[in-house]
Design an enzyme around this catalytic site. Sequence first.
Site, PDB file in Angstrom:
ATOM      1  N   ASP A  51       0.683  -1.269  -0.017  1.00 23.66           N
ATOM      2  CA  ASP A  51      -0.150  -0.024  -0.153  1.00 23.66           C
ATOM      3  C   ASP A  51       0.907   1.154   0.097  1.00 23.66           C
ATOM      4  O   ASP A  51       2.102   1.194   0.301  1.00 23.66           O
ATOM      5  CB  ASP A  51      -0.804  -0.061   1.371  1.00 23.66           C
ATOM      6  N   TYR A 109       6.001  -9.971   7.361  1.00 25.22           N
ATOM      7  CA  TYR A 109       5.948  -8.365   7.367  1.00 25.22           C
ATOM      8  C   TYR A 109       6.237  -8.188   8.723  1.00 25.22           C
ATOM      9  O   TYR A 109       5.981  -8.999   9.902  1.00 25.22           O
ATOM     10  CB  TYR A 109       4.205  -7.966   7.125  1.00 25.22           C
TER      11      TYR A 109
END
Lengths: 254, 254
Positions: A51, A109
Site C-alpha cells: 500500500d 511483514y
Amino acid sequence: MKYVLKVCYDGTSFGGWQIQNNAVTVQQRLEEAFEKAFSQQVNITASGRTDAGVHAAGQVCHFTADLTIPPEKIADALNCFLPKEISVLASAKAPENFDANRSAKRKTYCYNAYFSPRKNPLKDRFSTWVKGDADIQKLRHIATLFIGEHDFIAYMASRSQVKTTVRTIYSIDIEESITYGSKNIKIFVCGNGFLYNMVRTIAGTLIGYAQGRISEEQVKKSLTEKNRNLVGKTMPPNGLTLEDVEYGINLFNG
Amino acid sequence: MKYVLKVCYDGTSFGGWQIQNNAVTVQQRLEEAFEKAFSQQVNITASGRTDAGVHAAGQVCHFTADLTIPPEKIADALNCFLPKEISVLASAKAPENFDANRSAKRKTYCYNAYFSPRKNPLKDRFSTWVKGDADIQKLRHIATLFIGEHDFIAYMASRSQVKTTVRTIYSIDIEESITYGSKNIKIFVCGNGFLYNMVRTIAGTLIGYAQGRISEEQVKKSLTEKNRNLVGKTMPPNGLTLEDVEYGINLFNG
C-alpha cells in the site's frame, strides 16, 4: 527468459507498489528504470502489492525479457536509473515457471511501533508513534490467538474483493528494544498470504489489547464472529515493512 | 526566566542548526514556532551548531522569556507549531546561570554506517553506505588511539576558526548489528567538545583503517604531526547524530 529481482524501498513518498494514475509508484519507477537501462519495455510483477507509504526490505518481483547482460548485474544496471528511495538488492535468472505472486509460499511483514510521551523524528519514518506504553508479555500472549488458519474477514479493509478470507499465520514474533530513551517493538507476522490491511489491523488489535482498550474475549470473538467492530484500529502505513517472501527455492545464489 | 529544551530532529532537509540566509535551519523553525505559540520573539541558543544534514537525538538549547505556562508544557506548545522533522522532547526551567553552549561538559555523537554490496534505502536516511566490510576488532583497536587529550587539528575542516584545536575524547564505543542482511556499526564518540567535521573525519579514519586503506602508523602520526593528508575522508553528514549533551546536573526531572 525469466528474471527475478529482490527490491528494497522506502515507501514514504510512493503511492504503493502498483502502477496507478494518481501517484508515483514503485512498479512505475522500476519499469521506467528498466526501459532506460535496456531500451525495452517490461511488465514487472511483484509478490503482491504494498500500500501507499508501506516499505519493503525484500519485495520479490519477476519479468520476462531478452537480455545479454549477466543476470546478477541487472541489479546494478537498474540502480543507475532508480531514485534513492528504491534499490535492487539482487537479480538472477528465474525458473521458467516462476511467478513472483503465484509461487510465493510465505510472506513476512514487520510492524514497527514506538512508545513515548512525545514524537521522535528519528523514528517516525519507519515506525509509528503510540502514546503510553505496552506490556510486551501481554503482546506475546494475545499474539498466540492468531496463529493457525482463521477466517480473517474482520481484519480486512471493507473495499477489498477476494475469493476467500481464510489465511494461515505461521508465526508472530515480537522483539523489544530501547533507543533514544523510548521503547520500540517489532511485530513480525509470517503467513501464507494477507488480506488488504490485515497486518496493520492485527498490529492495532495487539497494541489495543496490550494497552487495555481491547479484551481477550473481544479478540477471540473477532476470529470467530467475523465482526469488524471487535478489532483494533488499522495502524498507519509508515510502520509497516514487507520483510521477506519465501518460495521454497533459493532464488539468489549466495 | 531561563528555560532549557531537549530537541530531536531529522536533519536531512535542514541547513544545520544555525540560522542562515540560504537554507531553512532548525533554530529558525524553533524560533518561528516559539513566536506562533507565545506571541513573542526569542533567541534560542544550542549546545553547539550541527551541520547541514546532521541529526540530533538530544540537542539541548536555552532561551530567556517570560512565560506563564508550566515549564514542562512548553514542549507540547512548541510541537504544535513545528514541522514533523523536529520534536521538542522535554522542557524545563533552567538555572539562571545556565548556558546550553558554555555550560556543556560532555557531548556524545554517534556515527552510523552500514556495509553492503548495494545501497539500502531503509538505512540511508540515518546511516552511510560503505561498500565492502569492516572488521569490528580492528575498529575497536584503532579507536583506542584517539582516547585522551590530543591536538585534533588534522581532523578539523580547514575553514574553521577556533582558539585551540586541543580536545579530550573520553570514550569511543563501537556497536555492531545485522539488519536486512547487512552489517551496521555505531561509533559513539564522547568528548569535551569537537572541532568542525571532527567526528565525521575520525569515523572516516577508523573505517579507512578497518578496510586496510590507512595504516596504524598513519593514524598515530595524524595525532602528532597535525597533517590533514594522513587522515581518512570526512564521512557524509547523514550518518551523524548528536546523541547527548551532559551538563553535570539533571536538567529535566524524570
